[in-house]
Design an enzyme around this catalytic site. Structure first.
Site, PDB file in Angstrom:
ATOM      1  N   ASN A   1       0.829  -1.200   0.000  1.00 58.58           N
ATOM      2  CA  ASN A   1       0.000   0.000   0.000  1.00 58.58           C
ATOM      3  C   ASN A   1       0.866   1.252   0.000  1.00 58.58           C
ATOM      4  OD1 ASN A   1      -2.117  -1.802   0.216  1.00 58.58           O
ATOM      5  ND2 ASN A   1      -2.262  -1.594   2.436  1.00 58.58           N
TER       6      ASN A   1
ATOM      7  N   HIS B   1       5.830  -0.224  -2.603  1.00 57.90           N
ATOM      8  CA  HIS B   1       5.426   0.477  -3.822  1.00 57.90           C
ATOM      9  C   HIS B   1       5.491   1.997  -3.673  1.00 57.90           C
ATOM     10  CE1 HIS B   1       3.013  -3.313  -5.127  1.00 57.90           C
ATOM     11  NE2 HIS B   1       4.308  -3.426  -5.342  1.00 57.90           N
TER      12      HIS B   1
ATOM     13  N   CYS C   1      15.143  16.207 -12.545  1.00 58.13           N
ATOM     14  CA  CYS C   1      16.173  16.614 -11.593  1.00 58.13           C
ATOM     15  C   CYS C   1      16.155  15.805 -10.299  1.00 58.13           C
ATOM     16  CB  CYS C   1      16.044  18.095 -11.267  1.00 58.13           C
ATOM     17  SG  CYS C   1      14.604  18.548 -10.267  1.00 58.13           S
TER      18      CYS C   1
ATOM     19  N   ASN D   1      -7.307 -13.412   3.743  1.00 63.82           N
ATOM     20  CA  ASN D   1      -7.843 -12.588   2.653  1.00 63.82           C
ATOM     21  C   ASN D   1      -9.229 -13.087   2.291  1.00 63.82           C
ATOM     22  OD1 ASN D   1      -7.070 -10.434   0.641  1.00 63.82           O
ATOM     23  ND2 ASN D   1      -7.738 -12.020  -0.770  1.00 63.82           N
TER      24      ASN D   1
END
Length: 280
Positions: free
Chosen positions: A106, A123, A134, A251
């Site tokens: 997440n 992530h 830059c 899950n």
């Protein structure tokens, strides 16, 4: 060899029996944040989504404009969300020395907001923006002020933000974005991108190595709220199995890691983590 998954439907008691006395590393996905009001990408009740790819973002000005317009709306919602019982349960496990740390897919920072200390944001994180020219990094809050200045009354034109569907990466579902003005880097005029890993983009190698080390430092891997559809998360399940560590997956709905799991618990993430924190 890892024990085989029981033929009967696993229960929380089975998970407790397997994990008791072990030091854990947690791998979390969008499913842990649904109770905070952030929708999942791939949960059983989630609408179909087509997240923007890295190639689309850097290669097409229209895609970038569309993304930043939607993100500007989604930011207003996601940065006001709060950790839920599942996040807080992991904090309790860490404070008691049971949890080595968290690898999260997440970008919502709810683990840090809850008080977790050893977190790898696999992530990236939604609160920072990087210039692809830059490499300067600015806060998303600072960019929000600039986007509001460039697009006065845009947010008001959307209506009630609470009614806008928002994805886990703060991508809001709105259609009218043609007149939105994105911001360029204020230092060099380069292209700005959220400091998150897009689909089609690689997780930095150093971050991956730290995550592998976190799995190695524990006795078992606990997966909470991830479908493990992408290899960036599934690889840690495969690594745990390869090193003879038990894997527990909590899950709702099937995951790509189910065939590898020692126990797959089909249950809500928050309530299961709270029970584990109470009883381990």
């Amino acid at each position: 060899m890892l024990p085989e998954t029981p033929a009967t439907t696993p229960t929380t008691d089975d998970v407790l029996h397997l994990l008791r006395g072990k030091r854990l590393t947690a791998l979390t996905g969008a499913g842990i944040s649904t109770d905070s009001g952030i929708p999942d990408y791939r949960g059983p009740d989630s609408p179909p989504r087509n997240p923007m790819t890295y190639q689309q973002f850097v290669g097409d000005e229209a895609f970038r404009r569309h993304y930043w317009a939607r993100n500007h709306v989604g930011w207003q919602r996601v940065h006001r969300t709060h950790p839920n019982g599942g996040h807080k349960a992991l904090v309790r496990l860490e404070e008691r020395g049971i949890l080595e740390g968290i690898i999260t897919q997440n970008v919502d920072l709810l683990h840090e907001d809850a008080g977790s200390r050893n977190v790898i944001d696999l992530h990236g994180r939604y609160d920072r923006v990087i210039c692809l020219s830059c490499a300067r990094v600015v806060s998303r809050e600072h960019l929000a002020d600039r986007l509001t200045e460039l697009n006065p009354h845009f947010l008001e034109s959307i209506g009630d933000l609470e009614d806008v569907e928002t994805a886990p990466d703060a991508d809001a579902v709105i259609e009218s974005t043609a007149h939105f003005v994105p911001a360029a880097c204020e230092f060099c005029g380069g292209m700005l991108k959220p400091e998150i890993v897009y689909f089609g983009e690689n997780v930095p190698r150093e971050r991956v190595e730290r995550a592998y080390a976190m799995v190695d430092a524990a006795d078992a891997l606990l997966v909470a709220g991830s479908s493990l559809t992408v290899m960036s998360g599934l690889r840690f399940v495969k690594h745990a199995v390869k090193t003879d560590k038990p894997v527990v997956i909590v899950n709702r709905g099937a995951t790509r890691g189910d065939p590898l799991a020692t126990i797959k618990l089909e249950a809500g993430v928050s309530e299961t983590l709270e029970e584990l924190a109470d009883r381990l």
